[in-house]
Design a protein around this motif. Structure first.
Motif, mmCIF file in Angstrom:
data_model
loop_
_atom_site.group_PDB
_atom_site.id
_atom_site.type_symbol
_atom_site.label_atom_id
_atom_site.label_comp_id
_atom_site.label_asym_id
_atom_site.label_seq_id
_atom_site.Cartn_x
_atom_site.Cartn_y
_atom_site.Cartn_z
ATOM 1 N N PHE A 106 0.805 -1.264 -0.123
ATOM 2 C CA PHE A 106 -0.223 -0.024 0.109
ATOM 3 C C PHE A 106 0.896 1.336 0.077
ATOM 4 O O PHE A 106 0.816 2.098 -0.956
ATOM 5 C CB PHE A 106 -0.840 0.054 1.297
ATOM 6 C CG PHE A 106 -1.682 1.209 1.531
ATOM 7 C CD1 PHE A 106 -2.988 1.372 0.608
ATOM 8 C CD2 PHE A 106 -1.454 2.295 2.247
ATOM 9 C CE1 PHE A 106 -3.588 2.698 0.616
ATOM 10 C CE2 PHE A 106 -2.248 3.361 2.374
ATOM 11 C CZ PHE A 106 -3.279 3.576 1.732
ATOM 12 N N LEU A 107 1.796 1.271 0.887
ATOM 13 C CA LEU A 107 2.625 2.521 0.834
ATOM 14 C C LEU A 107 3.473 2.509 -0.317
ATOM 15 O O LEU A 107 3.599 3.656 -0.851
ATOM 16 C CB LEU A 107 3.632 2.538 2.208
ATOM 17 C CG LEU A 107 2.579 2.703 3.863
ATOM 18 C CD1 LEU A 107 3.702 2.578 4.725
ATOM 19 C CD2 LEU A 107 2.100 4.012 3.690
ATOM 20 N N GLY A 108 4.229 1.551 -0.713
ATOM 21 C CA GLY A 108 4.976 1.291 -1.630
ATOM 22 C C GLY A 108 4.428 2.088 -3.030
ATOM 23 O O GLY A 108 4.844 2.463 -3.817
ATOM 24 N N TYR B 82 -8.933 -1.972 -15.313
ATOM 25 C CA TYR B 82 -7.652 -2.035 -15.456
ATOM 26 C C TYR B 82 -6.759 -2.599 -14.294
ATOM 27 O O TYR B 82 -5.883 -3.448 -14.468
ATOM 28 C CB TYR B 82 -7.320 -0.546 -15.513
ATOM 29 C CG TYR B 82 -5.761 -0.363 -15.561
ATOM 30 C CD1 TYR B 82 -4.643 -0.583 -16.657
ATOM 31 C CD2 TYR B 82 -5.090 0.102 -14.385
ATOM 32 C CE1 TYR B 82 -3.413 -0.349 -16.598
ATOM 33 C CE2 TYR B 82 -3.604 0.442 -14.462
ATOM 34 C CZ TYR B 82 -2.921 0.048 -15.603
ATOM 35 O OH TYR B 82 -1.348 0.265 -15.405
ATOM 36 N N SER B 83 -7.232 -2.262 -12.894
ATOM 37 C CA SER B 83 -6.598 -2.714 -11.780
ATOM 38 C C SER B 83 -6.839 -4.186 -11.711
ATOM 39 O O SER B 83 -5.822 -5.068 -11.333
ATOM 40 C CB SER B 83 -7.083 -2.082 -10.690
ATOM 41 O OG SER B 83 -6.894 -0.659 -10.590
ATOM 42 N N TYR C 29 -0.777 -10.568 -12.062
ATOM 43 C CA TYR C 29 0.000 -10.969 -10.698
ATOM 44 C C TYR C 29 -0.280 -12.256 -10.084
ATOM 45 O O TYR C 29 0.538 -12.912 -9.826
ATOM 46 C CB TYR C 29 -0.201 -9.972 -9.777
ATOM 47 C CG TYR C 29 0.316 -8.596 -9.982
ATOM 48 C CD1 TYR C 29 1.289 -8.171 -11.098
ATOM 49 C CD2 TYR C 29 -0.307 -7.159 -9.548
ATOM 50 C CE1 TYR C 29 1.903 -6.948 -11.306
ATOM 51 C CE2 TYR C 29 0.273 -6.099 -9.951
ATOM 52 C CZ TYR C 29 1.128 -5.859 -10.705
ATOM 53 O OH TYR C 29 1.525 -4.464 -11.165
ATOM 54 N N MET C 30 -1.546 -12.628 -10.260
ATOM 55 C CA MET C 30 -1.949 -14.127 -9.641
ATOM 56 C C MET C 30 -1.534 -14.961 -10.460
ATOM 57 O O MET C 30 -1.081 -16.295 -9.923
ATOM 58 C CB MET C 30 -3.490 -13.772 -9.664
ATOM 59 C CG MET C 30 -4.119 -13.230 -8.327
ATOM 60 S SD MET C 30 -5.918 -13.281 -8.284
ATOM 61 C CE MET C 30 -5.921 -14.872 -7.588
ATOM 62 N N ILE C 31 -1.461 -14.996 -11.747
ATOM 63 C CA ILE C 31 -0.828 -16.028 -12.708
ATOM 64 C C ILE C 31 0.551 -16.000 -12.135
ATOM 65 O O ILE C 31 1.053 -17.149 -12.196
ATOM 66 C CB ILE C 31 -1.040 -15.672 -14.136
ATOM 67 C CG1 ILE C 31 -2.595 -15.669 -14.282
ATOM 68 C CG2 ILE C 31 -0.482 -16.842 -14.743
ATOM 69 C CD1 ILE C 31 -2.934 -15.339 -15.900
ATOM 70 N N LEU C 32 1.543 -15.095 -12.295
ATOM 71 C CA LEU C 32 2.811 -15.125 -11.961
ATOM 72 C C LEU C 32 3.136 -15.905 -10.664
ATOM 73 O O LEU C 32 3.963 -16.448 -10.359
ATOM 74 C CB LEU C 32 3.395 -13.646 -11.834
ATOM 75 C CG LEU C 32 3.318 -13.197 -13.487
ATOM 76 C CD1 LEU C 32 3.756 -11.749 -13.281
ATOM 77 C CD2 LEU C 32 4.399 -13.718 -14.367
ATOM 78 N N GLY D 162 -1.470 -6.949 -5.165
ATOM 79 C CA GLY D 162 -2.428 -6.316 -6.109
ATOM 80 C C GLY D 162 -3.079 -5.417 -5.671
ATOM 81 O O GLY D 162 -3.578 -4.343 -6.056
ATOM 82 N N LEU D 163 -4.254 -6.029 -4.861
ATOM 83 C CA LEU D 163 -5.477 -5.188 -4.228
ATOM 84 C C LEU D 163 -4.737 -3.913 -3.349
ATOM 85 O O LEU D 163 -5.346 -2.997 -3.309
ATOM 86 C CB LEU D 163 -6.346 -6.141 -3.279
ATOM 87 C CG LEU D 163 -7.008 -7.304 -3.930
ATOM 88 C CD1 LEU D 163 -7.665 -8.169 -3.058
ATOM 89 C CD2 LEU D 163 -8.114 -6.522 -4.787
ATOM 90 N N SER D 164 -3.595 -4.241 -2.842
ATOM 91 C CA SER D 164 -3.100 -3.306 -2.036
ATOM 92 C C SER D 164 -2.355 -2.018 -2.746
ATOM 93 O O SER D 164 -2.472 -0.938 -2.253
ATOM 94 C CB SER D 164 -1.929 -3.643 -0.975
ATOM 95 O OG SER D 164 -2.614 -4.958 0.115
ATOM 96 N N THR D 165 -2.355 -2.296 -3.877
ATOM 97 C CA THR D 165 -1.864 -1.206 -4.965
ATOM 98 C C THR D 165 -3.043 -0.487 -5.669
ATOM 99 O O THR D 165 -2.687 0.453 -6.228
ATOM 100 C CB THR D 165 -0.686 -1.660 -5.791
ATOM 101 O OG1 THR D 165 -1.742 -2.629 -6.840
ATOM 102 C CG2 THR D 165 0.321 -2.513 -5.395
#
Length: 236
Positions: free
Chosen positions: A14-16, A53-54, A61-64, A175-178
């Motif tokens: 989140f912060l990053g 988009y998100s 990300y989940m696939i990776l 991903g959700l945190s970004t």
């Protein structure tokens, strides 16, 4: 997964995201916000476009994460291998944290952009020119494939779980945190680019990345000294 690890992933991501992710992916968000989203669209439709988009990014990300988790489960055979793997992960996170603070250029080395490849450019242009809502999702998936040191860190954590399922969950949480940072940037184009908050968030994220890296390295030490510990317990 331990609660402290989940909280750490959320906090760091989140912060990053307000620092590193806005700097790295902000250009793409600004590009599609300025080009694809029409002023006559309602706020609800605009919000849906940003969310698609998100969700596209998160899907990639989940696939990776699943792939890295699967590989981690295959290559991690014993406690010695697990311990060394986690120690290297912790070290990498410390280096990423120092890089975010501007002390070293570790992330610059990792983030060799593939955006100049003809395949990427042609796909990006085609999606940028499309007016369908689904194109926002595909654009997000494409963005998720871009080299990013911050994503690499969490992909390694996903690999450390030794499980395709938990690897995907790690990347889902990441991903959700970004989403808040890039979603906000889409609505208020450029607001974080010149904001002092960006520097504050990236410094806080850097410190947390370093702290979490030390924690991961300590877990690696535990694997080396505790013969009963196993990576499949998913303590990351």
């Amino acid at each position: 997964m331990e609660t402290i690890s989940i909280i750490s992933i959320i906090t760091i991501a989140f912060l990053g995201s307000f620092g590193h992710c806005v700097g790295m992916c902000g250009g793409i968000v600004i590009a599609y916000s300025s080009t694809k989203i029409k002023s006559e669209w309602t706020k609800q439709v605009q919000a849906l476009a940003h969310l698609l988009y998100s969700f596209g990014r998160i899907s990639t990300y989940m696939i990776l994460g699943a792939l890295f988790g699967l590989v981690g489960g295959v290559v991690t055979f014993d406690n010695l291998t697990s311990g060394i793997f986690l120690l290297l992960t912790g070290l990498m996170m410390v280096l990423v944290g120092l890089s975010l603070l501007g002390k070293i250029k570790f992330l610059t080395i990792l983030e060799h952009s593939c955006s100049k490849s003809p395949l990427y450019q042609n796909t990006f242009k085609a999606l940028l020119g499309s007016q369908s809502l689904f194109s926002f999702y595909l654009l997000g998936m494409l963005n998720g494939l871009l080299p990013c040191g911050f994503v690499y860190v969490f992909a390694i954590i996903a690999a450390s779980t030794g499980s395709a399922f938990w690897g995907a969950i790690v990347m889902l949480i990441f991903g959700l945190s970004t989403v808040p940072a890039l979603f906000s940037l889409g609505f208020f184009v450029g607001i974080f680019k010149q904001s002092n908050l960006r520097d504050l968030f990236i410094k806080l994220a850097s410190i947390l990345v370093i702290a979490f890296g030390i924690y991961i390295a300590y877990l690696g030490y535990e694997y080396l000294v505790d013969p009963t510990k196993t990576i499949l317990n998913c303590h990351i």
